[in-house]
Design a protein around this motif. Structure first.
Motif, PDB file in Angstrom:
ATOM      1  N   SER A 149       0.862  -1.175   0.000  1.00 59.44           N
ATOM      2  CA  SER A 149       0.000   0.000   0.000  1.00 59.44           C
ATOM      3  C   SER A 149       0.904   1.232   0.000  1.00 59.44           C
ATOM      4  O   SER A 149       2.060   1.151   0.398  1.00 59.44           O
ATOM      5  CB  SER A 149      -0.911  -0.003   1.226  1.00 59.44           C
ATOM      6  N   PRO A 150       0.383   2.372  -0.447  1.00 57.88           N
ATOM      7  CA  PRO A 150       1.244   3.559  -0.506  1.00 57.88           C
ATOM      8  C   PRO A 150       1.565   4.095   0.878  1.00 57.88           C
ATOM      9  O   PRO A 150       0.745   4.014   1.790  1.00 57.88           O
ATOM     10  CB  PRO A 150       0.396   4.554  -1.301  1.00 57.88           C
ATOM     11  N   PRO A 151       2.761   4.648   1.033  1.00 55.28           N
ATOM     12  CA  PRO A 151       3.086   5.283   2.315  1.00 55.28           C
ATOM     13  C   PRO A 151       2.312   6.587   2.436  1.00 55.28           C
ATOM     14  O   PRO A 151       1.864   7.145   1.427  1.00 55.28           O
ATOM     15  CB  PRO A 151       4.591   5.543   2.200  1.00 55.28           C
ATOM     16  N   PRO A 152       2.137   7.087   3.648  1.00 52.34           N
ATOM     17  CA  PRO A 152       1.485   8.390   3.794  1.00 52.34           C
ATOM     18  C   PRO A 152       2.287   9.447   3.032  1.00 52.34           C
ATOM     19  O   PRO A 152       3.518   9.438   3.089  1.00 52.34           O
ATOM     20  CB  PRO A 152       1.506   8.661   5.293  1.00 52.34           C
ATOM     21  N   PRO A 153       1.608  10.334   2.309  1.00 58.53           N
ATOM     22  CA  PRO A 153       2.353  11.351   1.551  1.00 58.53           C
ATOM     23  C   PRO A 153       3.028  12.356   2.488  1.00 58.53           C
ATOM     24  O   PRO A 153       2.559  12.594   3.597  1.00 58.53           O
ATOM     25  CB  PRO A 153       1.275  12.017   0.700  1.00 58.53           C
ATOM     26  N   ALA A 154       4.105  12.920   2.009  1.00 53.67           N
ATOM     27  CA  ALA A 154       4.788  13.970   2.771  1.00 53.67           C
ATOM     28  C   ALA A 154       3.826  15.136   2.945  1.00 53.67           C
ATOM     29  O   ALA A 154       2.957  15.384   2.110  1.00 53.67           O
ATOM     30  CB  ALA A 154       6.036  14.418   2.028  1.00 53.67           C
ATOM     31  N   SER A 155       3.965  15.851   4.021  1.00 54.42           N
ATOM     32  CA  SER A 155       3.092  16.973   4.319  1.00 54.42           C
ATOM     33  C   SER A 155       3.067  17.955   3.143  1.00 54.42           C
ATOM     34  O   SER A 155       4.110  18.414   2.692  1.00 54.42           O
ATOM     35  CB  SER A 155       3.574  17.671   5.589  1.00 54.42           C
ATOM     36  N   GLY A 156       1.882  18.236   2.653  1.00 55.80           N
ATOM     37  CA  GLY A 156       1.709  19.192   1.567  1.00 55.80           C
ATOM     38  C   GLY A 156       1.995  18.631   0.184  1.00 55.80           C
ATOM     39  O   GLY A 156       1.850  19.343  -0.808  1.00 55.80           O
ATOM     40  N   ALA A 157       2.378  17.362   0.096  1.00 56.33           N
ATOM     41  CA  ALA A 157       2.688  16.766  -1.218  1.00 56.33           C
ATOM     42  C   ALA A 157       1.414  16.603  -2.035  1.00 56.33           C
ATOM     43  O   ALA A 157       0.357  16.273  -1.503  1.00 56.33           O
ATOM     44  CB  ALA A 157       3.356  15.414  -1.040  1.00 56.33           C
ATOM     45  N   LYS A 158       1.521  16.849  -3.328  1.00 55.58           N
ATOM     46  CA  LYS A 158       0.405  16.652  -4.248  1.00 55.58           C
ATOM     47  C   LYS A 158       0.675  15.383  -5.046  1.00 55.58           C
ATOM     48  O   LYS A 158       1.618  15.320  -5.829  1.00 55.58           O
ATOM     49  CB  LYS A 158       0.274  17.841  -5.198  1.00 55.58           C
ATOM     50  N   THR A 159      -0.136  14.351  -4.789  1.00 55.61           N
ATOM     51  CA  THR A 159      -0.002  13.090  -5.509  1.00 55.61           C
ATOM     52  C   THR A 159      -1.315  12.760  -6.200  1.00 55.61           C
ATOM     53  O   THR A 159      -2.372  12.823  -5.590  1.00 55.61           O
ATOM     54  CB  THR A 159       0.396  11.936  -4.561  1.00 55.61           C
ATOM     55  N   GLY A 160      -1.228  12.416  -7.466  1.00 56.34           N
ATOM     56  CA  GLY A 160      -2.428  12.081  -8.231  1.00 56.34           C
ATOM     57  C   GLY A 160      -2.554  10.603  -8.509  1.00 56.34           C
ATOM     58  O   GLY A 160      -3.440  10.178  -9.232  1.00 56.34           O
TER      59      GLY A 160
END
Length: 186
Positions: A149-160
Motif C-alpha cells: 500500500s502507498p506510504p502516507p504522503p509527505a506533508s503538503g505533497a500533491k499526488t495524483g
C-alpha cells in the motif's frame, strides 16, 4: 489333482462379495447421523477475526449516473473502481488508495499508459494508466511492484496516483486500453 474353478467364477464371486459389502455399508450410513446446514448466521464473535473482502460477500453496484457501455468507473466517496463491460455489467470491482489530488467528477479518456516507473512517493510502480490532470498534477491508476500500500504522503505533497492492489492493477491494465472511458463520480 483337484479341479480348478474357472476364472470367471472367481471374478463373479469377488464382484458379488464387493457389491454385498457396499450395500451393507450404504445401509449403515443411511441409519447414521446426517449433516445439516445451519439456518442461522454466524455470530459477530465468530466472524470478528475474519475480514472478507466486500467483493467476496456482496459486490457493490455500479453507481448510477456513471454512463453506459464499456468503461472504468471511479467513485471518489467509496474509494472504489468498477470495470464495466459493454453490456453495463461490472466485471470486477475493488477498493483503492486515492492520492492527495482527486479528479473532478466527469468523464475522461485514457490517453497514456506506462509499464513502470518510480512514483512521486519513491515507490516502484507499474501498470500506470493516465486519464487526466487536476491542479497541474497527473491523475493515474497504478500499483506498487511489490504489492504494498502507498506510504502516507509527505506533508503538503500533491499526488495524483490512485494506487491499486497488485492483482487489481493487472486487471485494470488489461481492461483500460488507450481510449477507454473513465467515469469519475462522487
Amino acid at each position: 489333482m483337484p479341479a480348478r474353478l474357472p476364472s470367471w467364477a472367481w471374478v463373479s464371486g469377488l464382484t458379488l462379495g464387493a457389491v454385498a459389502a457396499v450395500a451393507v455399508l450404504a445401509v449403515q450410513a443411511d441409519q447414521g447421523p446426517h449433516p445439516t446446514v445451519a439456518a442461522t448466521k454466524p455470530s459477530a464473535s465468530a466472524s470478528a477475526g475474519a475480514h472478507p473482502a466486500p467483493e467476496a460477500s456482496r459486490p457493490a453496484a455500479v453507481p448510477d449516473g456513471s454512463g453506459n457501455g464499456r468503461r472504468i468507473v471511479y467513485s471518489l466517496g467509496q474509494k472504489r473502481v468498477w470495470l464495466v463491460d459493454a453490456s453495463d455489467a461490472a466485471r470486477r470491482t475493488f477498493t483503492v488508495w486515492p492520492g492527495t489530488v482527486s479528479p473532478d467528477p466527469g468523464t475522461y479518456t485514457i490517453g497514456t499508459r506506462r509499464d513502470a516507473t518510480t512514483g512521486s512517493d519513491g515507490v516502484q510502480i507499474e501498470h500506470i494508466v493516465y486519464f487526466g490532470t487536476q491542479d497541474g498534477v497527473w491523475v493515474a491508476f497504478s500499483n506498487a511492484v511489490d504489492g504494498s500500500s502507498p506510504p502516507p504522503p509527505a506533508s503538503g505533497a500533491k499526488t495524483g496516483g490512485i494506487r491499486l492492489h497488485k492483482a487489481d492493477g493487472e486487471a485494470l491494465w488489461a481492461f483500460g486500453t488507450t481510449g477507454t472511458t473513465v467515469a469519475v463520480v462522487r
